[in-house]
Design an enzyme around this catalytic site. Structure first.
Site, short mmCIF file in Angstrom:
data_model
loop_
_atom_site.label_atom_id
_atom_site.label_comp_id
_atom_site.label_asym_id
_atom_site.label_seq_id
_atom_site.Cartn_x
_atom_site.Cartn_y
_atom_site.Cartn_z
N ARG A 137 26.54 63.93 10.16
CA ARG A 137 26.86 64.40 11.52
C ARG A 137 25.65 64.33 12.46
O ARG A 137 25.83 64.09 13.66
CB ARG A 137 27.41 65.82 11.46
CG ARG A 137 28.83 65.83 10.94
CD ARG A 137 29.39 67.21 10.84
NE ARG A 137 30.84 67.15 10.70
CZ ARG A 137 31.60 68.21 10.49
NH1 ARG A 137 31.08 69.41 10.39
NH2 ARG A 137 32.91 68.07 10.38
N GLY A 476 34.49 66.33 5.24
CA GLY A 476 33.16 66.58 4.66
C GLY A 476 33.04 66.19 3.20
O GLY A 476 32.10 65.50 2.81
C1 3PG Z 1 34.38 71.16 10.43
O1 3PG Z 1 33.47 71.20 9.62
O2 3PG Z 1 35.55 70.92 10.09
C2 3PG Z 1 34.04 71.34 11.88
O3 3PG Z 1 32.69 71.58 12.07
C3 3PG Z 1 34.89 72.41 12.50
O4 3PG Z 1 34.63 73.61 11.89
P1 3PG Z 1 35.77 74.73 11.78
O5 3PG Z 1 36.83 74.20 10.88
O6 3PG Z 1 35.05 75.94 11.24
O7 3PG Z 1 36.29 74.97 13.18
#
Ligand code: 3PG
Ligand code: MG
Length: 518
Positions: A137, A476
């Site tokens: 990111r 992720g």
């Molecule tokens: C993620 O990692 O999916 C984004 O940074 C958004 O984070 P969140 O799901 O806590 O809003």
């Protein structure tokens, strides 16, 4: 049919102005579908259509009187040029729609002497020592950040990290990544320890300087949800109203730091938060824009959805069916092969009467699992579910393991990864595909012992990509997998979005994009 199409081509050209683009901004999907249809037309068909259009026009304008062939050919020539321009205008990819002249764009903006506040998604995974374990990111936002600095601007970077729920939590401090951001940018990065009290630090910034704000979610105003009060509480609605008002003040404060606003946080674009959406109200249309990463991500989604080359294989992993159900149902209408893997394998196994030992399972989603199986059958989708698994006697890297059928796991054991038979089925559904989407690992990949299923998926994707498939990886965990295996350069595109990517693929409007589009 041809006449309708010809008329549409002329119509598109006649409206290739602000109104035309505005209309299509409101209806991206329709435009890309229609553009896709025209795109496929070979030039000879275009020419035939143009001659058809010409003859209609000539008949309309001068009836049957025109006899001079030369006049006809000169007119044909001009109308052909006219139609080619129309064709070019109508081939509006989503990227063009995002960057049309009703919106400011980052490449046209003059940053010299200006302060830019940029929302990025630096919600990167950290290890127990606060070290970044995957910097995808940060790398993703660099083109935007560098562009602003290289063009004489000063930078204020803002992001969230984790879910601190409106409270200061040092474990989620962005101070931990300041040095890594400095290193990546090649510029010293100053740090504002309170994101809502950074007026002085922002005012003091000179061209080429960078200020990173502390985690926005240390303030509940960022998410705009009242804290410490239950939804069932009668006072909740009042509290929510009050929070919405203070959210506006919070967004206004952030906006006051800068001359322009850029949203490059694709990973958070599905959230309607102070820094991703509300803040945009405090900048006029000329001073707010999307960053390069955001544009690239939207284009990648478009590549998958508007230009599906078949077979299309989607791989959905992760532990819960419930969090993926929206996207699974949506994909069912698009894909040829759907692989469901990871922890949800065991909900499916149990739903079909299997024995799953201690494996993870959503007991309230058994019917949902059966519905998905029925839907796939009705729609002719090849649903691939694990038939065997690597089971362990503890949730640990060093646990004892054995390969067992996914629907016959002994008591005291739990499924941790896809088994060898399953991996072969996965590879078969992936290797021949021409469009591939992967979200969510096939096993507990954080433990080296249980990476085999995810590795088999990654290898099959790399093979298909080498054979010309378009592969998009998001979320992720799947991105961390690909990076862990050192295979990032063997896939077509790695998205910085997890939830945002899935919502974009579901066809939902992302609030972070909508806030800029107006
Ligand atoms: C993620 O990692 O999916 C984004 O940074 C958004 O984070 P969140 O799901 O806590 O809003
Ligand atoms: Mg998330």
């Amino acid at each position: 049919m041809n006449l309708t199409l010809s008329a549409s081509i002329l119509h598109a050209s006649a409206h290739s102005n602000k109104r035309f683009f505005k209309k299509n901004l409101a209806d991206n999907k329709k435009c890309s579908t229609f553009a896709g249809a025209i795109k496929k037309l070979p030039n000879c068909v275009m020419v035939a259509l143009q001659i058809l259009v010409l003859s209609v026009w000539v008949r309309i304008l001068v009836g049957q009187q025109v006899k001079k062939v030369a006049t006809l050919w000169v007119a044909t020539f001009f109308i052909m040029i006219f139609c080619q321009i129309a064709k070019k205008h109508y081939l509006c990819s989503r990227k063009q729609l995002l960057t049309n002249y009703t919106m400011q764009t980052i490449d046209k903006y003059n940053f010299a002497g200006k302060k830019a506040i940029v929302r990025v998604d630096f919600n990167v995974p950290l290890d127990e020592n606060g070290q970044i374990t995957d910097d995808t990111r940060i790398r993703g936002a660099l083109p935007t950040l560098r562009h602003i600095l290289d063009n004489g601007g000063a930078l204020i970077i803002m992001s969230h990290m984790g879910k601190p729920k409106g409270k200061v939590n040092p474990k989620m401090s962005l101070g931990q990544i300041r040095e890594a951001v400095s290193k990546a940018l090649g510029v010293e990065v100053k740090f504002a320890p309170d994101c809502a009290k950074a007026q002085e630090a922002a005012a003091a910034l000179k061209a080429g300087e960078v200020l990173l704000l502390e985690n926005l979610r240390f303030y509940p105003e960022e998410e705009g949800k009242p804290v410490g009060i239950d939804k069932e509480d009668p006072a909740y609605e009042e509290a929510k109203k009050a929070m919405k008002a203070s959210q506006k003040e919070f967004a206004k404060t952030l906006a006051s730091y800068a001359d322009c606003y850029i949203n490059d946080a694709f990973g958070t674009a599905h959230r309607k938060h102070a820094s991703t959406a509300v803040i945009a109200d405090y900048f006029d249309a000329d001073n707010k824009m999307l960053g390069f990463l955001m544009e690239k991500e939207v284009q990648a989604v478009d590549n998958v959805l508007s230009n599906i080359r078949r077979p299309f294989t989607a791989i959905m992993g992760g532990s819960k069916v419930s969090t993926k159900i929206g996207i699974i149902e949506n994909l069912m209408d698009k894909v040829d092969n759907l692989i469901l893997c990871g922890g949800m394998t065991y909900t499916f196994a149990k739903a079909q009467g299997g024995k799953i030992g201690n494996s993870i399972c959503e007991d309230d989603k058994l019917q949902l699992a059966l519905d998905i199986i029925a839907q796939a059958k009705a729609k002719g989708v090849n649903l691939v579910l694990g038939t065997d698994c690597v089971a362990a006697d503890a949730f640990s890297n060093d646990a004892n393991t054995q390969v067992v059928p996914a629907n016959d796991i002994p008591d005291g054991w739990e499924g941790m990864d896809a088994g060898p038979e399953t991996r072969k089925q996965f590879a078969k559904a992936i290797e021949g595909a021409k469009t591939i989407l992967w979200n969510g690992p096939a096993g507990v990949f954080e433990f080296d012992t249980f990476t085999g299923g995810s590795r088999a998926i990654a290898e099959a994707i790399a093979k298909a990509t080498a054979n010309g498939a378009y592969s998009l990886i998001g979320g992720g965990d799947s991105v961390a997998c690909i990076n862990k295996f050192g295979m990032a350069d063997q896939v077509s595109y790695i998205s910085t979005g997890g939830g945002a990517l899935l919502e974009a693929i579901e066809g939902k409007v992302l609030p972070g994009v909508a806030a800029i589009k107006g």
